[in-house]
Design an enzyme around this catalytic site. Structure first.
Site, mmCIF file in Angstrom:
data_model
loop_
_atom_site.group_PDB
_atom_site.id
_atom_site.type_symbol
_atom_site.label_atom_id
_atom_site.label_comp_id
_atom_site.label_asym_id
_atom_site.label_seq_id
_atom_site.Cartn_x
_atom_site.Cartn_y
_atom_site.Cartn_z
ATOM 1 N N CYS A 268 14.848 -16.047 80.273
ATOM 2 C CA CYS A 268 16.413 -16.403 80.678
ATOM 3 C C CYS A 268 16.709 -16.376 82.032
ATOM 4 O O CYS A 268 17.049 -17.053 82.563
ATOM 5 C CB CYS A 268 17.099 -17.536 79.885
ATOM 6 S SG CYS A 268 15.980 -17.982 77.949
HETATM 7 C C1 BEZ Z 1 13.515 -14.357 77.621
HETATM 8 O O1 BEZ Z 1 14.405 -15.317 78.655
HETATM 9 O O2 BEZ Z 1 13.430 -13.629 77.969
HETATM 10 C C2 BEZ Z 1 13.349 -14.468 76.134
HETATM 11 C C3 BEZ Z 1 13.512 -16.122 74.899
HETATM 12 C C4 BEZ Z 1 13.100 -15.646 74.191
HETATM 13 C C5 BEZ Z 1 11.552 -15.304 73.461
HETATM 14 C C6 BEZ Z 1 11.570 -14.713 74.173
HETATM 15 C C7 BEZ Z 1 11.717 -13.792 75.590
#
Ligand code: BEZ
Length: 210
Positions: A45
């Site tokens: 994110c």
């Molecule tokens: C991420 O943004 O890295 C992420 C968030 C939730 C699940 C898997 C990855």
């Protein structure tokens, strides 16, 4: 609520990092990209929001406003923002909706319980100036999206809304396009430049906006 292409984008009120909004009023008669991410302070994110911020002028050039969402509270959005700037080199320059009560997430069907928890998956809605939903993308939490693809689809929508053409595989702005199958080849010859008839239903023409 399950939303489909062509539906009206539902309106909502929300708290965002840039203040409280009524979505339709905030959006006004622009294009809009409403996208969810699973959680603040997470790696994928962080890269996505930094990339979206870096593409701000690309969205603006297309008359599109961008707004992100997660179920995290406003304090987390504000606390995370400096990390995004530091990690990606671009400060967040669009509002992030705080949706801890999941009102908007449920309205736009962004929570998919089979995906592990009650955070939002990576949904994208492209909404046109008339508030009609024109694109829906849904990506898993572990896969970062390609935001250049979102710009590419907006380019295609804006071109095909104004001309009787469609855009072929992997098309990007400036490439040749395909004349509408509804047109006769005689009409295509009359109305477009540089027509190449590959099949009676596959006629490449120069981009009429180019
Ligand atoms: C991420 O943004 O890295 C992420 C968030 C939730 C699940 C898997 C990855």
């Amino acid at each position: 609520m399950s939303l489909r292409l062509g539906d009206q984008a539902p309106n909502f009120s929300a708290s965002t990092t840039e203040g409280d909004i009524d979505f339709h009023t905030w959006k006004a008669d622009s294009w809009a990209v409403l996208f969810s991410h699973p959680a603040d302070y997470t790696p994928v994110c962080t890269t996505e929001l930094g990339r979206t911020a870096a593409l701000k002028s690309g969205f603006a050039d297309r008359g599109a406003k961008v707004i992100a969402l997660s179920v995290d509270p406003l304090e987390d959005h504000h606390g995370w923002a400096p990390d995004i700037a530091e990690a990606t080199g671009t400060a967040v320059n669009f509002p992030i909706i705080a949706d801890p009560d999941k009102t908007v997430s449920e309205l736009y069907d962004m929570i998919h319980p089979g995906e592990g928890d009650t955070s939002t998956v990576r949904s994208v809605f492209v909404i046109d100036p008339a508030n009609k939903i024109r694109l829906i993308l849904i990506y898993p939490k572990s896969t970062g999206r390609n935001f250049d693809e979102i710009l590419r689809v907006i380019d295609s929508l804006q071109l095909t809304d104004n001309h009787q053409v469609a855009t072929p595989v992997d098309w990007t702005k400036g490439d040749r396009v395909i004349a509408s199958p509804a047109m006769s080849t005689d009409d295509v010859m009359d109305r477009f430049d540089n027509v190449e008839v590959v099949k009676p239903y596959l006629r490449y023409v120069d981009d009429p906006a180019g």
